[in-house]
Design an enzyme around this catalytic site. Structure first.
Site: not given
Length: 436
Positions: A408, A412
């Site tokens: 992450h 995204d």
């Protein structure tokens, strides 16, 4: 008396130490020139160490699982074929100390002196109490042993065999006579609540088995722990209809000739590679220390492969340049090299993205752990047949879930979902896989 110290050579760029994963010699054994001494594992691969001289091994650097620094002594070999006499003397003193400290064990007759001065390291023996056979006046033999408290246990071989079958510890059985008899076993079963007794056919608890974490298993543990510590994972799962793709695969296999049989994997790899240019953040590596993400133009696809030694990830180089037949051939070659331990260092390093598949054991969904420093890993799951709505009609369809775990910090959630939707389009319309 010449001794040769074999030092661990430089076995890879940037490698400072290696782990001993197997010894092929023991202290006191003779080894010939070019014979295998040990298997050493680095972060990259397992490397075989061969003896540069012939002679007798007199020292080894450590035990399996120990780390040895580059340039440190791995083994000492006496090139004239004889070991140091000091080691034999030390062993004899060790055995004398053990005999003196062991209660209730009669001194054994001295063993025959060794014909050559070999360096042998004694190993401690674990197991049940020492036993012997006592000759009774009536000619019947009675087996004896000692409890942990030193009390002698006398019983006939038949009683011992029965006690073993019943799971009874003879040290817990009381006897009014000089030895334990069948009647004493019966009394134990009646009055002790049957502790230690196992009915025929009943399951028995296995003894605890400590297993040292070494070699490939240690590397897997270290890499997976580092990945989970450093990377904030998230996983996205999507269902895909692979009915048309499975029909295409069956047709191609029916007419493949001498080419390798196609599994689902080559088609998935083609789809992965065709969608990467639009989503370059998926095919990347993150350098934590430098704070740099490198988006790779070529797809060097790691392929998680289960082997007897543990999970390995051979890499398909430039997967984007290969068609399904070439990919099938490369998948088979690399998987075989990994399973037989013949994969080269360059075939196990340099991946930019990984795919992991459990095949028919794939389950409903997976949450694979990222192969650090990569930033994504893709996991297809098993194919199942289910009824689906097609407009107002219901038809039989072959469905497969596909998982993707991402870093992450780099990827995204929207990007991961969009990438998987692009994969879904290609996989559900497989003719697009072959369109320019």
């Amino acid at each position: 008396m010449a001794r040769y110290s074999f030092r661990l050579p430089d076995i890879g760029e940037g490698i400072a130490e290696a782990e001993i994963v197997a010894w092929h010699v023991k202290i006191g054994e003779r080894v010939e020139e070019d014979a295998q001494l040990a298997d050493m594992m680095t972060d990259k691969a397992t490397v075989e160490m061969e003896s540069p001289v012939s002679g007798v091994v007199v020292e080894l650097a450590g035990e399996v699982g120990d780390m040895v620094s580059i340039g440190s002594t791995l083994a000492v070999i006496e090139t004239d074929g004889e070991a140091a006499v000091e080691d034999v003397i030390a062993e004899e003193e060790f055995e004398e100390d053990i005999a003196a400290e062991t209660p209730g064990v009669e001194e054994a007759a001295p063993a025959e002196a060794p014909t050559s001065r070999q360096a042998v390291r004694p190993e401690p023996v674990e197991g049940p109490p020492l036993s012997s056979t006592v000759e009774k006046k009536d000619g019947a033999s009675t087996s004896s042993a000692r409890t942990e408290q030193g009390r002698a246990i006398l019983a006939s071989p038949a009683v011992r065999a029965r006690a073993k079958d019943l799971g009874i510890d003879l040290g817990q059985v009381h006897s009014d006579g000089d030895r334990i008899r069948h009647a004493d076993l019966d009394a134990f079963l009646r009055y002790s609540g049957g502790q230690g007794y196992h009915a025929p056919g009943a399951s028995r608890a296995r003894a605890d088995e400590p297993v040292k974490v070494i070699g490939m298993r240690r590397k897997i543990a270290e890499n997976m722990a580092a990945s989970k510590r450093a990377i904030p994972h998230f996983t996205y799962v999507e269902e895909m209809d692979v009915t048309a793709l499975e029909e295409m695969r069956a047709d191609l296999n029916a007419n493949r000739g001498g080419r390798p049989k196609l599994t689902m994997l080559p088609f998935l790899i083609v789809a992965i590679c065709r969608t990467i240019p639009e989503f370059p953040m998926i095919n990347a590596r993150y350098d934590d220390e430098a704070g740099v993400v490198t988006r790779h133009g070529a797809v060097h696809l790691g392929m998680a492969t289960q082997t007897d030694a543990g999970l390995m990830v051979p890499v398909i180089r430039d997967a984007q340049d290969k068609n399904v037949w070439q990919l099938a051939s490369e998948i088979g070659r690399l998987a075989e090299a990994a399973r037989t331990g013949k994969a080269k260092v360059e075939e196990l390093t340099g991946g930019t993205l990984t795919i992991t598949s459990l095949g028919p054991l794939g389950g409903i969904a997976t949450t694979p752990v990222i192969n650090r420093p990569e930033v994504a890993i893709i996991g297809p799951n098993k194919i199942v047949e289910r009824p689906v709505f097609d407009g107002d009609d219901i038809r039989r369809a072959k469905l497969m879930n596909l998982s993707i775990s991402c870093d992450h910090r780099v990827v995204d959630g929207w990007d991961a979902a969009s990438y998987v939707q692009a994969l879904k389009k290609l996989i559900e319309t497989p003719v697009l896989l072959f369109a320019d």
